[in-house]
Design an enzyme around this catalytic site. Structure first.
Site, short mmCIF file in Angstrom:
data_model
loop_
_atom_site.label_atom_id
_atom_site.label_comp_id
_atom_site.label_asym_id
_atom_site.label_seq_id
_atom_site.Cartn_x
_atom_site.Cartn_y
_atom_site.Cartn_z
N ARG A 53 1.85 25.12 26.76
CA ARG A 53 2.49 24.04 27.52
C ARG A 53 3.94 23.95 27.08
O ARG A 53 4.27 24.08 25.92
CB ARG A 53 1.81 22.70 27.22
CG ARG A 53 0.53 22.45 27.97
CD ARG A 53 0.03 21.05 27.71
NE ARG A 53 -0.36 20.83 26.34
CZ ARG A 53 0.39 20.26 25.42
NH1 ARG A 53 1.60 19.81 25.71
NH2 ARG A 53 -0.05 20.10 24.19
N TYR A 193 0.52 29.27 32.82
CA TYR A 193 -0.33 29.02 31.66
C TYR A 193 -0.94 27.62 31.62
O TYR A 193 -0.23 26.61 31.76
CB TYR A 193 0.46 29.23 30.35
CG TYR A 193 -0.44 29.68 29.21
CD1 TYR A 193 -0.70 31.02 29.00
CD2 TYR A 193 -1.08 28.76 28.39
CE1 TYR A 193 -1.56 31.45 28.00
CE2 TYR A 193 -1.94 29.17 27.38
CZ TYR A 193 -2.17 30.52 27.18
OH TYR A 193 -3.02 30.94 26.19
N LYS A 202 -3.82 18.34 32.59
CA LYS A 202 -2.87 17.43 31.95
C LYS A 202 -2.05 16.66 32.98
O LYS A 202 -1.77 15.48 32.83
CB LYS A 202 -1.93 18.22 31.03
CG LYS A 202 -2.65 19.03 29.99
CD LYS A 202 -3.48 18.18 29.08
CE LYS A 202 -4.20 18.99 28.05
NZ LYS A 202 -5.02 18.16 27.17
N HIS A 222 -6.73 11.23 26.35
CA HIS A 222 -6.86 12.58 25.79
C HIS A 222 -7.98 12.54 24.75
O HIS A 222 -7.72 12.57 23.54
CB HIS A 222 -5.51 12.96 25.15
CG HIS A 222 -5.37 14.41 24.81
ND1 HIS A 222 -4.47 14.86 23.86
CD2 HIS A 222 -5.98 15.51 25.31
CE1 HIS A 222 -4.54 16.17 23.78
NE2 HIS A 222 -5.45 16.59 24.64
N SER A 244 -3.50 17.94 20.55
CA SER A 244 -3.93 19.27 20.98
C SER A 244 -4.19 20.18 19.77
O SER A 244 -3.43 20.17 18.81
CB SER A 244 -2.84 19.91 21.82
OG SER A 244 -2.48 19.03 22.86
N CYS A 246 -6.46 20.11 17.46
CA CYS A 246 -6.83 19.45 16.20
C CYS A 246 -8.34 19.31 16.07
O CYS A 246 -8.82 18.49 15.29
CB CYS A 246 -6.18 18.09 16.10
SG CYS A 246 -4.42 18.17 15.77
N ASP A 269 -11.98 17.20 26.09
CA ASP A 269 -10.52 17.05 26.15
C ASP A 269 -10.05 15.75 26.81
O ASP A 269 -9.07 15.18 26.36
CB ASP A 269 -9.92 18.25 26.90
CG ASP A 269 -8.41 18.37 26.71
OD1 ASP A 269 -7.94 18.15 25.59
OD2 ASP A 269 -7.70 18.67 27.69
N ARG A 361 -6.74 31.25 24.46
CA ARG A 361 -7.71 30.28 24.99
C ARG A 361 -8.93 30.96 25.60
O ARG A 361 -8.87 32.11 26.02
CB ARG A 361 -7.03 29.45 26.09
CG ARG A 361 -5.83 28.64 25.62
CD ARG A 361 -6.25 27.40 24.90
NE ARG A 361 -5.13 26.58 24.49
CZ ARG A 361 -5.15 25.23 24.49
NH1 ARG A 361 -6.21 24.59 24.88
NH2 ARG A 361 -4.11 24.56 24.07
C1 OXD Z 1 -3.86 20.75 25.18
C2 OXD Z 1 -4.99 21.34 25.91
O1 OXD Z 1 -2.83 21.42 24.99
O2 OXD Z 1 -6.04 20.68 26.01
O3 OXD Z 1 -3.99 19.59 24.75
O4 OXD Z 1 -4.86 22.46 26.44
MN MN Z 2 -5.84 18.69 25.25
#
Ligand code: OXD
Ligand code: MN
Length: 575
Positions: A53, A193, A202, A222, A244, A246, A269, A361
């Protein structure tokens, strides 16, 4: 849009397996997808400059600058519209424009909303099919009059007649991920991406939905959602916000080390939450897939994720093994002797480079998770009993702490800070404030977002969840993690469960309630380590208060009184 973008073809996606398979075949032929030995699975390598991102090119173009607030990049909506019209002019020449009708949340749920993404990326179509409920059934639900969020995406790389395409077309120098909160419209240009391009995630489910949630009295967060069952069969649901990369996916499908306990996954998420008629807060996972961080995922750290991605999975920027499988750092103790790296280069352990990109990912259907919750698709949602906030903090913050009240818990959320990860393009490992883990995802002024949380807690008849701060990442002086994490986090969940039930014991401290004792049966951990995990570092906490005071200045008059007074109350309690 067709006359602006000038695509060669237009396809309205029906969401069928046949359509998905045909697009995968097309991407194999164009060199975008490499078929893997895992059934129905593919590897895709992005352009090396388009790997995460991009927060610097993400904009909230509200009518007034102050409404985007100090944590967002703002640009004048009219100017931005002009810029976008310029960028999108002819941007799909030589490509197909795909129309993707999708629903965030079960089609029959009152909490759900519909979007329509148009894109010139078949990779986006295939990912969206996994991440959302997509296709003809959504169009039927929309009918002639239905409302939807328009989501406009292009990789920004028109293809000249007869010219061969590249595997990952993009236009990095002109990337712009743009949100118009009043018009509730999203325009994304130049990146293919993840969160930049899968606009249901998002852009819609957090940035635009957070604005809708503020206006309509609900929450777009989130957060992962999990079901927790104790050995007697009693179950509660928990939502948890972490920045993100974590460990949301790990916690969402954790395999408890404590015998008899069970964790089941509703989402990993995003959570959309609304109060029900009974006053409880009900959450749905608006998504149907996981777009999870691969590095670090292993049979030890997250066996359920490993099983979820054993088939029908799209891998992006992982390494490729000689026998046609994927690999990433942390998947096995010993790396394979030879790989092809995410850059498509020959790789051996002596290469001295990462084989997979740190933000590599996997995209997989959540239904493939072996511990998916039976209610994950329930239109009513699941009732939330506890909300957790956490970040990567190597010092100061204890393993777990319970808020005194909803307002105090809102302050916990507002105070989250975390060391940055590769999920975003900014510098990795830098401690930054990330309120509610929403810093990159809140579609309006963060001070007003705090106020929304405070106000929601005043709702008459609300049966509010208890709120906790957790930190799995505290380190000792030598830089070693104090807490083993992963399945052992079930010990913390057990304490939370007991607190929710009214049986858990606690001690009051300036920060909040800490466990009087944690169940560490069978865990090889010294009493000193436990002490360090909960050590009340008054000096560190006073510094934290000063740091927060400085940070909260950013919000000026829009910092709600409730947050200001919680900070002074903490300062007083610290003495
Ligand atoms: C993020 C995702 O970057 O969930 O938070 O992809
Ligand atoms: Mn996320």
């Amino acid at each position: 849009m067709a006359s602006l973008c000038e695509p060669k073809n237009i396809v309205i996606c029906d969401g069928s397996q046949q359509e998905y398979d045909a697009l995968c075949q097309k991407m194999i032929a164009s060199g975008t997808f490499i078929p893997l030995k895992r059934p129905g699975s593919f590897l895709c390598r992005s352009d090396p400059a388009d790997v995460a991102r991009c927060e610097d090119c993400t904009f909230i173009c509200s009518e007034k600058e102050e409404d985007a607030g100090p944590t967002n990049h703002w640009q004048d909506p009219k100017e931005m519209e002009r810029r976008l019209r310029g960028l999108f002019k002819g941007c799909m020449r030589g490509r197909t424009l795909y129309v993707i009708p999708f629903s965030m949340g079960p089609l029959t749920s009152d909490i759900s909303h519909i979007g329509v993404e148009i894109t010139d990326s078949p990779y986006v179509v295939c990912n969206m099919r996994m991440m959302t409920r997509m296709g003809s059934k959504v169009l039927e639900q929309l009918g002639e009059e239905g409302k939807f969020i328009p989501c406009i995406h292009s990789v920004g790389a028109p293809l000249k007649e007869g010219k061969k395409d590249v595997p990952w077309p993009c236009n990095v120098k002109n990337r712009a991920i743009v949100h118009f909160p009043e018009k509730r419209t999203i325009w994304s240009f130049g990146s293919g991406y993840g969160g930049n391009a899968l606009l249901g995630k998002k852009c819609f489910a957090l940035r635009i939905a957070s604005v809708m949630a503020r206006d309509q009295g609900w929450f777009a967060e989130h957060m992962l959602i999990l079901g927790l069952t104790n050995p007697k069969g009693k179950k509660i649901y928990i939502a948890a916000a972490f920045p993100s990369a974590c460990g949301k996916t790990n916690l969402a499908m954790l395999q408890p080390s404590l015998p008899g306990w069970k964790v089941e996954t509703v989402g990993d998420d995003i959570a959309w939450m609304r109060f029900g008629k009974d006053g409880r807060l009900y959450a749905i996972n608006p998504e149907t897939g996981m777009f999870g961080v691969a590095p670090g995922t292993s049979k030890e750290s997250n066996p359920h994720a490993m099983e979820s991605i054993s088939q029908n999975t799209i891998f992006t920027n992982t390494a490729l093994t000689d026998d046609g499988d994927v690999w990433w750092e942390g998947m096995t103790k010993e790396p394979p002797k030879h790989l092809v790296s995410w850059l498509g280069e020959e790789w051996t352990p002596a290469s001295g480079k990462k084989a997979a990109h740190p933000n590599a990912r996997f995209t997989a259907p959540i239904s493939q998770c072996p511990v998916v919750d039976p209610a994950y698709d329930d239109p009513k949602g699941v009732p939330i009993s506890a909300i957790l906030f956490g970040g990567r903090r190597s010092s100061v913050m204890p393993l777990v702490c319970e808020a005194f009240s909803w307002r105090h818990g809102t302050f916990f959320g507002a105070s989250v800070s975390s060391e940055t990860t590769a999920a975003s393009e900014s510098e990795v490992g830098k401690l930054r404030h990330d309120p509610f883990a929403m810093l990159p995802f809140c579609g309006y002024h963060m001070g007003d977002y705090f106020l929304h949380w405070l106000k929601m807690g005043e709702r008459e008849g609300a049966q509010l969840p208890k709120i906790y701060a957790v930190n799995w990442f505290r380190k000792d002086r030598s830089g070693k993690f104090l807490w083993p994490g992963f399945g052992e986090n079930s010990r913390v969940l057990k304490w939370i469960f007991e607190r929710v039930e009214g049986s858990g014991n606690a001690v009051e401290t300036p920060l909040g309630y800490l466990p009087k004792s944690l169940d560490i049966n069978g865990l090889n951990i010294s009493p000193q380590t436990i002490e360090e995990l909960f050590y009340e570092d008054r000096e560190g906490l006073r510094r934290e208060v000063e740091w927060l005071k400085e940070y909260f200045k950013l919000f000026g008059k829009r910092l709600p009184e409730g947050i200001r007074s919680e900070l002074s109350a903490l300062e007083k309690r610290l003495g």
